[in-house]
Design an enzyme around this catalytic site. Structure first.
Site, PDB file in Angstrom:
ATOM      1  N   HIS A   1       0.857  -1.184   0.000  1.00 35.82           N
ATOM      2  CA  HIS A   1       0.000   0.000   0.000  1.00 35.82           C
ATOM      3  C   HIS A   1       0.896   1.239   0.000  1.00 35.82           C
ATOM      4  CE1 HIS A   1      -3.826  -1.975   1.916  1.00 35.82           C
ATOM      5  NE2 HIS A   1      -3.318  -2.700   0.913  1.00 35.82           N
TER       6      HIS A   1
ATOM      7  N   GLU B   1       0.972   3.860   1.838  1.00 35.75           N
ATOM      8  CA  GLU B   1       1.467   4.241   3.162  1.00 35.75           C
ATOM      9  C   GLU B   1       2.647   3.367   3.589  1.00 35.75           C
ATOM     10  OE1 GLU B   1      -1.706   3.534   2.240  1.00 35.75           O
ATOM     11  OE2 GLU B   1      -3.097   4.175   3.806  1.00 35.75           O
TER      12      GLU B   1
ATOM     13  N   CYS C   1      -6.187   1.740   6.029  1.00 40.40           N
ATOM     14  CA  CYS C   1      -6.747   0.466   6.491  1.00 40.40           C
ATOM     15  C   CYS C   1      -6.096   0.111   7.829  1.00 40.40           C
ATOM     16  CB  CYS C   1      -6.478  -0.626   5.454  1.00 40.40           C
ATOM     17  SG  CYS C   1      -4.733  -1.087   5.306  1.00 40.40           S
TER      18      CYS C   1
END
Length: 142
Positions: free
Chosen positions: A46, A48, A76
């Site tokens: 992801h 991040e 998430c």
């Protein structure tokens, strides 16, 4: 947030879910990334996670205490956990994610008593543009 949106657009152009992220420390951009789960064949790739890894490598530390993270979509649970473990100072996100978000939706990770670090959280930055990127991406795939 403009840089994070640019990363999100680039991710979308590569066929990835259009999420982008930057990590800033003392006014300097340490890291920038867009989702790469397909390209890396890695469910943890992801935006991040990639940006946090790069920032930690550049600083030579797993603690990003003086850093702020800007991401186009509410993180998430996995990414919220990484934000907490990295000790990110402030989290800024664009679009809320009612299904997969874990900050202000879902498990509300930072509100959990087992969460040992809670960044300052500011949601809704460039929310319309970030949301539009996601809606258009998924509309094209349906």
């Amino acid at each position: 947030m403009d840089m994070a949106l640019a990363e999100a657009r680039a991710a979308g152009e590569r066929g990835e879910v259009p999420v982008g992220c930057i990590v800033v420390c003392n006014g300097d951009v340490l890291a920038r990334a867009g989702n790469c789960t397909l390209a890396h064949r890695d469910p943890t790739a992801h935006a991040e996670m990639l940006a946090i890894r790069e920032a930690a490598a550049r600083l030579g530390s797993e603690r990003l205490e003086d850093c702020d993270l800007y991401v186009t979509l509410e993180p998430c649970a996995m990414c919220a956990g990484a934000v907490a473990f990295a000790r990110i100072r402030r989290l800024y996100y664009g679009a809320a994610d009612a299904k997969g978000g874990a900050v202000d939706n879902g498990v509300k990770f930072f509100a959990s008593p087992s969460c040992h670090h809670r960044p300052e959280v500011y949601g809704g930055l460039a929310e319309a543009e970030a949301g539009a990127l996601l809606k258009e991406f998924f509309k094209e795939r349906r």
